[in-house]
Design an enzyme around this catalytic site. Structure first.
Site, PDB file in Angstrom:
ATOM      1  CD  GLU A 157     -15.698  -1.193  -0.510  1.00 19.23           C
ATOM      2  OE1 GLU A 157     -15.725   0.023  -0.218  1.00 19.23           O
ATOM      3  OE2 GLU A 157     -16.737  -1.847  -0.714  1.00 19.23           O
ATOM      4  N   GLY A 177      -4.936   1.842  -4.996  1.00 18.85           N
ATOM      5  CA  GLY A 177      -6.074   1.450  -5.828  1.00 18.85           C
ATOM      6  C   GLY A 177      -5.898   1.917  -7.273  1.00 18.85           C
TER       7      GLY A 177
HETATM    8  P1  NAD Z   1      -2.292   0.424   1.248  1.00 20.06           P
HETATM    9  O1  NAD Z   1      -2.908   0.860  -0.038  1.00 20.06           O
HETATM   10  O2  NAD Z   1      -0.961   0.936   1.604  1.00 20.06           O
HETATM   11  O3  NAD Z   1      -2.157  -1.174   1.275  1.00 20.06           O
HETATM   12  C1  NAD Z   1      -3.267  -2.016   1.083  1.00 20.06           C
HETATM   13  C2  NAD Z   1      -2.786  -3.348   0.528  1.00 20.06           C
HETATM   14  O4  NAD Z   1      -2.292  -3.176  -0.795  1.00 20.06           O
HETATM   15  C3  NAD Z   1      -1.674  -4.017   1.317  1.00 20.06           C
HETATM   16  O5  NAD Z   1      -1.956  -5.391   1.407  1.00 20.06           O
HETATM   17  C4  NAD Z   1      -0.464  -3.761   0.474  1.00 20.06           C
HETATM   18  O6  NAD Z   1       0.576  -4.722   0.640  1.00 20.06           O
HETATM   19  C5  NAD Z   1      -1.051  -3.858  -0.924  1.00 20.06           C
HETATM   20  N1  NAD Z   1      -0.294  -3.193  -1.991  1.00 20.06           N
HETATM   21  C6  NAD Z   1       0.568  -2.158  -1.881  1.00 20.06           C
HETATM   22  N2  NAD Z   1       1.040  -1.829  -3.114  1.00 20.06           N
HETATM   23  C7  NAD Z   1       0.444  -2.659  -3.996  1.00 20.06           C
HETATM   24  C8  NAD Z   1       0.492  -2.787  -5.411  1.00 20.06           C
HETATM   25  N3  NAD Z   1       1.272  -1.993  -6.167  1.00 20.06           N
HETATM   26  N4  NAD Z   1      -0.265  -3.735  -6.004  1.00 20.06           N
HETATM   27  C9  NAD Z   1      -1.072  -4.522  -5.261  1.00 20.06           C
HETATM   28  N5  NAD Z   1      -1.149  -4.461  -3.924  1.00 20.06           N
HETATM   29  C10 NAD Z   1      -0.415  -3.529  -3.291  1.00 20.06           C
HETATM   30  O7  NAD Z   1      -3.381   0.753   2.360  1.00 20.06           O
HETATM   31  P2  NAD Z   1      -3.235   0.586   3.954  1.00 20.06           P
HETATM   32  O8  NAD Z   1      -2.343   1.670   4.469  1.00 20.06           O
HETATM   33  O9  NAD Z   1      -2.917  -0.824   4.295  1.00 20.06           O
HETATM   34  O10 NAD Z   1      -4.728   0.846   4.436  1.00 20.06           O
HETATM   35  C11 NAD Z   1      -5.210   2.101   4.783  1.00 20.06           C
HETATM   36  C12 NAD Z   1      -6.054   2.666   3.657  1.00 20.06           C
HETATM   37  O11 NAD Z   1      -7.108   1.743   3.382  1.00 20.06           O
HETATM   38  C13 NAD Z   1      -6.751   3.978   4.027  1.00 20.06           C
HETATM   39  O12 NAD Z   1      -6.679   4.869   2.938  1.00 20.06           O
HETATM   40  C14 NAD Z   1      -8.198   3.551   4.270  1.00 20.06           C
HETATM   41  O13 NAD Z   1      -9.148   4.563   4.079  1.00 20.06           O
HETATM   42  C15 NAD Z   1      -8.354   2.437   3.297  1.00 20.06           C
HETATM   43  N6  NAD Z   1      -9.436   1.549   3.690  1.00 20.06           N
HETATM   44  C16 NAD Z   1     -10.598   1.567   2.960  1.00 20.06           C
HETATM   45  C17 NAD Z   1     -11.670   0.771   3.336  1.00 20.06           C
HETATM   46  C18 NAD Z   1     -12.952   0.767   2.562  1.00 20.06           C
HETATM   47  O14 NAD Z   1     -13.791  -0.102   2.813  1.00 20.06           O
HETATM   48  N7  NAD Z   1     -13.153   1.682   1.635  1.00 20.06           N
HETATM   49  C19 NAD Z   1     -11.556  -0.056   4.473  1.00 20.06           C
HETATM   50  C20 NAD Z   1     -10.357  -0.051   5.194  1.00 20.06           C
HETATM   51  C21 NAD Z   1      -9.302   0.749   4.775  1.00 20.06           C
END
Ligand code: NAD
Length: 469
Positions: free
Chosen positions: A243, A226
């Site tokens: 999120e 994020g």
């Molecule tokens: P992640 O951040 O590794 O990946 C999320 C998405 O981002 C994936 O689709 C990934 O391909 C993409 N991504 C990765 N690098 C990127 C970049 N540089 N630019 C743009 N997109 C990129 O997260 P994850 O491991 O898939 O999910 C788990 C995390 O998500 C946990 O920290 C969890 O708490 C959080 N989460 C939050 C909510 C919420 O509503 N707040 C809900 C579900 C999960």
């Protein structure tokens, strides 16, 4: 009953090649995922941009009907979608898992179809008239995680479409098939190009977040990613809903009834085998109830079957991927090494098939142990003893995240008073993670900004436009 997902897969798999996706419970091949190239992303954004004015020009009622038609399409394909989701994500069909997730897609679409955001008259007197309208933003770029891949996609898609935006969605590289199949089903009911999926990994997501024709990013994922996206989206001043990660606290008050609460506490923590952003991740329990809460939770945990998702009796499944398994294992080991008491679990089977981690409850743990203070996305719950409620409130508020939290008590007024002192986007009383499509949901601190759901959620995918005279 065996449900054939081949027909769904045939519609989304490339004719040849693609990245092989394996079932995290069995290691068996689920299917082959296409990977979009940079040119395909460009083409998708261009098509979504071209489709947007026509979609926005339709009546609000028309778009509402389209969301209901999309919900009908999911209902028709619900079992196939749930089976594919179970095989790719690992979550069991039953319990609050795959069928539940597909059902939530339907209810969120239908609820979003029924909200409406009317123009607001802000001034209407001798000085003049000012009316606030909620216009579409343009093309929304949606990026999601692997834990609730279908439901979270709907949370991004439904309000965006409702408000007259079009959507380009990039699923997680771990669970592309679930989202591609969902989008395929939705598109059987939607006009061409209002919703386009571009499968790929982080590098493709990065291109989406920098694209000048993307007006808004709806992102659900880790706080680290994020932060990266916020920087990348700065050059084009994109709107964003973030999120991000959490590490939710729950406080049991000394007037609670441990046996009555045990099952809700358990599911607050272990929903989706703990792979849930707003799940209970650290539980603070007063000394006077400590042993009783621990024993009641062990009793519930012992009776919750874990196993392969397609086997109907299971309600807990594997972790979705190896790196997540390793994080959970590292954190539980750190707790054990520190002398904490493992009440159940904590000892994964060596060389077993699938990324299974046993349901784990850890007592007598230091409030600063890594298992308590780091976000852990698995079936482990640290139970911290407190003697002073003020101290428990302080521990709950001490981290740099604040997604959800909960207070458990027989006295609702007292619970509300404690709830009002917790820093979080949502605080639940005698439940945890109980989201509702009518109620805004979002994070405090580094858990993100912006909210989803309800009319507040519609505002986040709209451009406020005031006309004054
Ligand atoms: P992640 O951040 O590794 O990946 C999320 C998405 O981002 C994936 O689709 C990934 O391909 C993409 N991504 C990765 N690098 C990127 C970049 N540089 N630019 C743009 N997109 C990129 O997260 P994850 O491991 O898939 O999910 C788990 C995390 O998500 C946990 O920290 C969890 O708490 C959080 N989460 C939050 C909510 C919420 O509503 N707040 C809900 C579900 C999960």
């Amino acid at each position: 009953m065996t449900v054939d997902t081949q027909e769904l897969l045939d519609r989304i798999q490339p004719a040849q090649g693609g990245r092989e996706i394996f079932d995290p419970a069995t290691g068996e091949l689920v299917g082959r995922a296409p990977e979009a190239t940079a040119e395909e992303l460009e083409d998708a954004v261009a098509r979504a941009k071209a489709a947007q004015p026509g979609w926005a020009a339709r009546s609000d009622q028309d778009r509402s009907k389209a969301l209901h038609a999309a919900a009908d399409a999911i209902e028709t394909n619900a079992e196939q979608l749930a089976h594919l989701l179970s095989r790719e994500q690992g979550k069991p069909l039953n319990g609050p898992n795959a069928r539940f997730e597909v059902g939530a897609c339907v209810s969120w679409l239908r609820a979003t179809a029924e909200f409406s955001l009317e123009p607001e008259t802000l001034v209407d007197d001798d000085s003049g008239k000012a009316v606030l309208h909620w216009r579409p933003l343009g093309v929304v770029g949606a990026i999601g995680p692997w834990n609730w891949p279908m439901m979270i996609s709907i949370w991004q898609i439904a309000p965006s479409l409702r408000q007259g935006n079009t959507v380009v969605i990039k699923p997680s590289g771990y669970t592309p098939l679930s989202v591609l199949a969902l989008v395929d089903v939705l598109n059987s009911a939607l006009p061409a190009d209002v919703l386009i999926a571009v499968p790929g990994r982080g590098d493709l997501g990065e291109k989406l977040t920098k694209h000048s024709d993307i007006a808004k990013i709806m992102f659900t994922g880790s706080t680290a990613t994020g932060k990266h996206i916020i920087k990348n989206a700065a050059d084009t001043v994109k709107r964003m809903t973030m999120e991000l990660g959490g590490n939710d606290a729950g406080i049991v008050l000394d007037d609670a009834d441990p046996k009555a609460l045990a099952e809700d506490l358990f599911w607050g923590a272990f929903i989706n085998t703990g792979q849930t952003c707003a799940a209970l991740k650290r539980l603070y329990v007063p000394e006077s109830l400590y042993e009783e809460v621990c024993e009641s939770l062990v009793e519930v945990a012992k009776n919750m079957p874990m196993g392969v998702g397609l086997e109907e009796q299971n309600v807990l499944g594997p972790l979705q991927n190896k790196s997540q398994w390793e994080i959970v294992d590292r954190l539980v080991k750190a707790a054990k090494d520190s002398g904490a008491r493992v009440l159940i679990g904590g000892d994964p089977e060596e060389g077993a098939t699938g990324y299974f981690y046993p349901t784990t409850l850890v007592a007598d743990i230091d409030p600063e142990n890594p298992l308590v203070v780091e976000e852990q996305f698995g079936p482990a719950l640290p139970i911290v003893k407190y003697t002073d409620l003020e101290q428990a409130i302080e521990w709950s508020n001490t981290l740099n995240v604040g997604l959800g939290s909960s207070v458990w008590s027989s006295n609702p007024e007292r619970a509300e008073e404690v709830a009002s002192r917790l820093v979080a986007g949502s605080t639940w009383i005698n439940k945890h993670g109980a989201i509702d499509p009518r109620v805004p949901f979002g994070g405090a601190r580094e858990s993100g900004f912006g909210v989803e759901f309800g009319t507040h959620g519609l505002k986040e995918v709209s451009q406020p436009h005031v006309i004054s005279r």
